[in-house]
Each structure stands twice: as C-alpha cells, then as structure tokens.
Scaffold this motif. Structure first.
Motif, PDB file in Angstrom:
ATOM      1  N   ALA A 180       7.915   8.474  -5.211  1.00  0.00           N
ATOM      2  CA  ALA A 180       8.086   7.020  -5.302  1.00  0.00           C
ATOM      3  C   ALA A 180       8.048   6.348  -3.930  1.00  0.00           C
ATOM      4  O   ALA A 180       7.289   5.385  -3.736  1.00  0.00           O
ATOM      5  CB  ALA A 180       9.375   6.689  -6.048  1.00  0.00           C
ATOM      6  N   PRO A 181       8.851   6.799  -2.961  1.00  0.00           N
ATOM      7  CA  PRO A 181       8.778   6.141  -1.646  1.00  0.00           C
ATOM      8  C   PRO A 181       7.421   6.311  -0.967  1.00  0.00           C
ATOM      9  O   PRO A 181       6.977   5.418  -0.241  1.00  0.00           O
ATOM     10  CB  PRO A 181       9.892   6.822  -0.836  1.00  0.00           C
ATOM     11  CG  PRO A 181      10.212   8.079  -1.555  1.00  0.00           C
ATOM     12  CD  PRO A 181       9.929   7.802  -2.991  1.00  0.00           C
ATOM     13  N   LEU A 182       6.734   7.442  -1.221  1.00  0.00           N
ATOM     14  CA  LEU A 182       5.418   7.652  -0.621  1.00  0.00           C
ATOM     15  C   LEU A 182       4.390   6.712  -1.231  1.00  0.00           C
ATOM     16  O   LEU A 182       3.522   6.177  -0.525  1.00  0.00           O
ATOM     17  CB  LEU A 182       4.982   9.111  -0.791  1.00  0.00           C
ATOM     18  CG  LEU A 182       3.672   9.523  -0.118  1.00  0.00           C
ATOM     19  CD1 LEU A 182       3.711   9.225   1.378  1.00  0.00           C
ATOM     20  CD2 LEU A 182       3.398  11.006  -0.353  1.00  0.00           C
ATOM     21  N   ARG A 183       4.465   6.474  -2.552  1.00  0.00           N
ATOM     22  CA  ARG A 183       3.555   5.504  -3.197  1.00  0.00           C
ATOM     23  C   ARG A 183       3.751   4.111  -2.593  1.00  0.00           C
ATOM     24  O   ARG A 183       2.780   3.402  -2.295  1.00  0.00           O
ATOM     25  CB  ARG A 183       3.817   5.460  -4.699  1.00  0.00           C
ATOM     26  CG  ARG A 183       3.256   6.639  -5.486  1.00  0.00           C
ATOM     27  CD  ARG A 183       3.460   6.388  -6.981  1.00  0.00           C
ATOM     28  NE  ARG A 183       3.054   7.495  -7.807  1.00  0.00           N
ATOM     29  CZ  ARG A 183       1.804   7.720  -8.228  1.00  0.00           C
ATOM     30  NH1 ARG A 183       0.838   6.876  -7.868  1.00  0.00           N
ATOM     31  NH2 ARG A 183       1.524   8.751  -8.999  1.00  0.00           N
ATOM     32  N   GLN A 184       5.006   3.705  -2.430  1.00  0.00           N
ATOM     33  CA  GLN A 184       5.294   2.393  -1.854  1.00  0.00           C
ATOM     34  C   GLN A 184       4.790   2.306  -0.422  1.00  0.00           C
ATOM     35  O   GLN A 184       4.229   1.285  -0.003  1.00  0.00           O
ATOM     36  CB  GLN A 184       6.801   2.121  -1.912  1.00  0.00           C
ATOM     37  CG  GLN A 184       7.357   2.003  -3.321  1.00  0.00           C
ATOM     38  CD  GLN A 184       8.870   1.886  -3.336  1.00  0.00           C
ATOM     39  OE1 GLN A 184       9.507   1.839  -2.284  1.00  0.00           O
ATOM     40  NE2 GLN A 184       9.453   1.846  -4.522  1.00  0.00           N
ATOM     41  N   HIS A 185       4.987   3.375   0.331  1.00  0.00           N
ATOM     42  CA  HIS A 185       4.520   3.408   1.714  1.00  0.00           C
ATOM     43  C   HIS A 185       2.999   3.280   1.785  1.00  0.00           C
ATOM     44  O   HIS A 185       2.468   2.521   2.611  1.00  0.00           O
ATOM     45  CB  HIS A 185       4.980   4.715   2.379  1.00  0.00           C
ATOM     46  CG  HIS A 185       4.349   4.971   3.708  1.00  0.00           C
ATOM     47  ND1 HIS A 185       4.697   4.281   4.848  1.00  0.00           N
ATOM     48  CD2 HIS A 185       3.364   5.852   4.078  1.00  0.00           C
ATOM     49  CE1 HIS A 185       3.970   4.716   5.868  1.00  0.00           C
ATOM     50  NE2 HIS A 185       3.157   5.667   5.429  1.00  0.00           N
ATOM     51  N   LEU A 186       2.281   3.985   0.917  1.00  0.00           N
ATOM     52  CA  LEU A 186       0.823   3.946   0.944  1.00  0.00           C
ATOM     53  C   LEU A 186       0.279   2.582   0.533  1.00  0.00           C
ATOM     54  O   LEU A 186      -0.810   2.191   0.969  1.00  0.00           O
ATOM     55  CB  LEU A 186       0.248   5.040   0.041  1.00  0.00           C
ATOM     56  CG  LEU A 186       0.372   6.465   0.595  1.00  0.00           C
ATOM     57  CD1 LEU A 186      -0.186   7.483  -0.394  1.00  0.00           C
ATOM     58  CD2 LEU A 186      -0.343   6.595   1.933  1.00  0.00           C
ATOM     59  N   SER A 187       1.022   1.859  -0.282  1.00  0.00           N
ATOM     60  CA  SER A 187       0.589   0.504  -0.613  1.00  0.00           C
ATOM     61  C   SER A 187       0.637  -0.383   0.624  1.00  0.00           C
ATOM     62  O   SER A 187      -0.224  -1.255   0.828  1.00  0.00           O
ATOM     63  CB  SER A 187       1.458  -0.082  -1.730  1.00  0.00           C
ATOM     64  OG  SER A 187       2.794  -0.297  -1.286  1.00  0.00           O
ATOM     65  N   ARG A 188       1.619  -0.146   1.492  1.00  0.00           N
ATOM     66  CA  ARG A 188       1.703  -0.898   2.755  1.00  0.00           C
ATOM     67  C   ARG A 188       0.599  -0.442   3.722  1.00  0.00           C
ATOM     68  O   ARG A 188       0.064  -1.253   4.478  1.00  0.00           O
ATOM     69  CB  ARG A 188       3.089  -0.729   3.380  1.00  0.00           C
ATOM     70  CG  ARG A 188       4.209  -1.408   2.584  1.00  0.00           C
ATOM     71  CD  ARG A 188       5.514  -1.408   3.336  1.00  0.00           C
ATOM     72  NE  ARG A 188       6.106  -0.084   3.406  1.00  0.00           N
ATOM     73  CZ  ARG A 188       6.941   0.425   2.517  1.00  0.00           C
ATOM     74  NH1 ARG A 188       7.289  -0.290   1.450  1.00  0.00           N
ATOM     75  NH2 ARG A 188       7.448   1.630   2.671  1.00  0.00           N
ATOM     76  N   VAL A 189       0.276   0.850   3.692  1.00  0.00           N
ATOM     77  CA  VAL A 189      -0.812   1.374   4.529  1.00  0.00           C
ATOM     78  C   VAL A 189      -2.133   0.736   4.104  1.00  0.00           C
ATOM     79  O   VAL A 189      -2.958   0.360   4.953  1.00  0.00           O
ATOM     80  CB  VAL A 189      -0.893   2.914   4.419  1.00  0.00           C
ATOM     81  CG1 VAL A 189      -2.164   3.444   5.096  1.00  0.00           C
ATOM     82  CG2 VAL A 189       0.334   3.556   5.044  1.00  0.00           C
ATOM     83  N   ALA A 190      -2.348   0.601   2.799  1.00  0.00           N
ATOM     84  CA  ALA A 190      -3.572  -0.021   2.292  1.00  0.00           C
ATOM     85  C   ALA A 190      -3.680  -1.470   2.752  1.00  0.00           C
ATOM     86  O   ALA A 190      -4.763  -1.951   3.118  1.00  0.00           O
ATOM     87  CB  ALA A 190      -3.607   0.064   0.769  1.00  0.00           C
ATOM     88  N   GLU A 191      -2.559  -2.184   2.726  1.00  0.00           N
ATOM     89  CA  GLU A 191      -2.560  -3.575   3.180  1.00  0.00           C
ATOM     90  C   GLU A 191      -2.831  -3.655   4.679  1.00  0.00           C
ATOM     91  O   GLU A 191      -3.569  -4.534   5.148  1.00  0.00           O
ATOM     92  CB  GLU A 191      -1.211  -4.222   2.852  1.00  0.00           C
ATOM     93  CG  GLU A 191      -1.045  -5.649   3.352  1.00  0.00           C
ATOM     94  CD  GLU A 191      -2.094  -6.604   2.793  1.00  0.00           C
ATOM     95  OE1 GLU A 191      -2.371  -7.622   3.455  1.00  0.00           O
ATOM     96  OE2 GLU A 191      -2.626  -6.344   1.701  1.00  0.00           O
ATOM     97  N   LEU A 192      -2.252  -2.750   5.447  1.00  0.00           N
ATOM     98  CA  LEU A 192      -2.492  -2.714   6.885  1.00  0.00           C
ATOM     99  C   LEU A 192      -3.965  -2.441   7.177  1.00  0.00           C
ATOM    100  O   LEU A 192      -4.569  -3.082   8.063  1.00  0.00           O
ATOM    101  CB  LEU A 192      -1.621  -1.631   7.527  1.00  0.00           C
ATOM    102  CG  LEU A 192      -1.717  -1.466   9.049  1.00  0.00           C
ATOM    103  CD1 LEU A 192      -1.158  -2.696   9.755  1.00  0.00           C
ATOM    104  CD2 LEU A 192      -0.951  -0.211   9.496  1.00  0.00           C
TER     105      LEU A 192
END
Length: 333
Positions: A180-192
């Motif tokens: 779960a935290p990794l999915r949320q983190h990768l969504s921020r990586v995608a936005e970056l």
C-alpha cells in the motif's frame, strides 16, 4: 613517458572505462581509491612504469603491521589493480606473488525483530519504504536505491533485482506490508515524472547499451527510478538534465539516526537490515538446512553457498539452552 596533451589523466581513464561498462558509482569510487593508494605507496610513480612486482609488494604491504586488512579487502585491492592494468593500461600482469591475508572473517551483527521495528518506527516516507524493503526482501543498499518502476510486480508480489552483485538478476518476494505505501509512493513518482516531461526533461540514465537499442526508453515511466532524487542534475557532457536515484547516503544517515533515536546498543546501518533478514528467515524456515540454505542463497544473490552459511552461526546461540538456566528445583529460590 610522453603522452598526448589531450589524453585524459589516468584516473579519468579508469572512471571512463568503468562507466562505459556500467559499473556502479560505489565500485568506481572504490577502485579509484585503491589505485590512488597504490600510486602513493610507490612514491607517485606512474603505474605504467611498474608491474607485477610492485603490485605484489603493495598487496603484501596491506596485510602487514597492526592494521592488516581482511582477505576480502585485499581481494578488492587486487581486483582494482588488475582492472587498471588489463582494461586501461592494456598490460597483462600474469601471476602475482604476494602474501595473502589470513585475517579471520567476523560474524555480522544483527538486530532482533523488536529492534528492527524500533528502527522502522523512527523512519517515514520513502526512506521507511526503502528500509522496510531491505529487511523484508533482503536487498543490498544499492540494489534498493537502483530499483526501477518496472521491477515492481504487484500482481505477482515480486521484486526483480537487476544486475545485482556478480551482474546477476534475481526475484525476491514483495512484502505485503509495503504494498500500500509503495503504491502511494509510485503515484507521486509518476506525477514527478510527468512534471519533468512538461519541463522538457524526464530522461533517465539507462543501463548498458539500452539507450541506443531503445532510443525512446529513457523518457518512459516504467524505466524511472522507484526512489528518485528530489532534485535534477545536469549531465556535463550533454547538458541534459536528469534525475538520479536517491543517494545511498540519505538512507544511511536516516537509518543511523533512527537507531540512535531508538537507543539501540548496536551500530545501526542499512546493511544490518539485510543481515537481520537472513538470520530471521533461517529462524522461521522449516526443513533441513541442505534444502533451506540454497533457497536463502538465491534470495540473497550469493555466488557461493559458503557465504550464506555464515547465517547458520547467527541462529545457533538462540537454539541452545544455557546450563545456567537449568537450576535444580531443590535449591530454587
């Protein structure tokens, strides 16, 4: 010895050669450091003016005195010098005669399960995910830093470790707790990454010759780092802005600080999480050692089973009852 005025200096030649072979920054830095020590040991003589005799003398020097190095350290110095002569100076050293280190290897220090959680409880954000994956997957520090988005397979619950030590790939299980935290983190990586593309950048450094084989791949999201650095850098040779992965020192500093805050009476550093993974995995594993150890060897990416077997010694004390705990009942207090 005359050289062309436009020819790069020796250490720059070493860095360039290693960079072209896609060797890690830490390996490049380590090899260059050993070459510097070799040159200074021989009073700043150019390595091209020296050879097998001087290399042997330097390696023998490393094991002498009160600060004799371990066999693995001496081997590291040997590899650096062999690389210098073979790949940069184009000189075959042949058989090198030197005194080999016999300094015994030490058992690694590990954290208890409770201590691991105390460390994790004092971390947050991407660094928490990285530390949790080092412990939960048994990753090396740079293996964790250099993960790409496409290496995470949420459906199969696996992580693909590419070009680990020995340039070998392997799969490790993805812990449920980090999904779960990794999915949320990768969504921020995608936005970056989307923002980098809008700014006219967004190309990531590619392994090996992949940039030539797949010219559009550096801009693809699935090639981006899982843990990107917060700032971009400008590549001197091309002027192109790129985003590197989070520097390993950031994880090292925060894990150390977490250990201090948790008041753990051991030196806490990222690799201790990998040691703890191996030890706790063996403690939990069922079955004979001849079956369990090869599985652990594959998870850790060890070339030799003997390297993995060190963790057997780590679990032995906890499985043996001390005679002090067998106090006769008749004299019990």
């Amino acid at each position: 010895m005359k050289t062309e005025t436009n020819k790069p200096r020796l250490l720059d030649q070493v860095r360039n050669a290693m960079w072209l072979q896609r060797m890690s920054h830490s390996t490049i830095s380590t090899y260059v450091d050993w070459i510097k020590r070799y040159i200074h040991h021989h009073k700043l003589r150019h390595p091209a003016e020296m050879g097998v005799v001087e290399v042997g003398q330097f390696l023998t020097h490393l094991v002498g005195g009160r600060q004799g190095v371990a066999a693995s350290t001496q081997k590291q110095a040997l590899c650096a010098l062999v690389y210098l002569y073979k790949h940069v100076l184009k000189i075959d050293l042949g058989d090198i005669s030197f005194l080999r280190s016999k300094r015994p290897a030490r058992l690694p220090v590990v954290l208890s399960r409770d201590e691991v959680w105390k460390v994790l409880d004092n971390l947050q954000g991407p660094v928490w995910i990285m530390a949790a994956m080092m412990y939960g997957c048994g990753l090396r520090l740079m293996e964790c830093c250099q993960l790409r988005v496409q290496d995470i397979d949420f459906d199969r619950r696996t992580v693909l470790v590419r070009a680990g030590k020995g340039d070998k790939d392997r799969y490790v299980p993805l812990p449920e707790l980090v999904i779960a935290p990794l999915r949320q983190h990768l969504s921020r990586v995608a936005e970056l990454h989307r923002q980098d593309l809008e700014d006219g950048w967004g190309a990531v450094d590619m392994p090996g010759a992949m940039a030539k084989k797949l010219p559009n791949a550096p801009w693809a999201y699935h090639w981006q780092w899982v843990f990107p650095a917060p700032t971009r850098y400008t590549e001197k040779a091309t002027g192109i802005q790129r985003r590197w992965h989070l520097h390993e020192s950031a994880l090292q500093k925060q894990v150390k600080a977490a250990g201090t805050k948790a008041r753990i009476g051991k030196r806490v550093y990222p690799h201790i999480l990998r040691h703890s993974f191996a030890t706790h995995w063996l403690e939990d594993a069922d079955g004979a050692q001849d079956i369990v150890l090869p599985r652990l060897q594959r998870l850790l990416g060890h070339y030799k089973l003997e390297t993995t077997m060190v963790y057997v010694h780590m679990i032995t004390p906890s499985r043996v009852n001390s005679p002090l705990d067998r106090r006769p009942a008749r004299i019990a207090a």
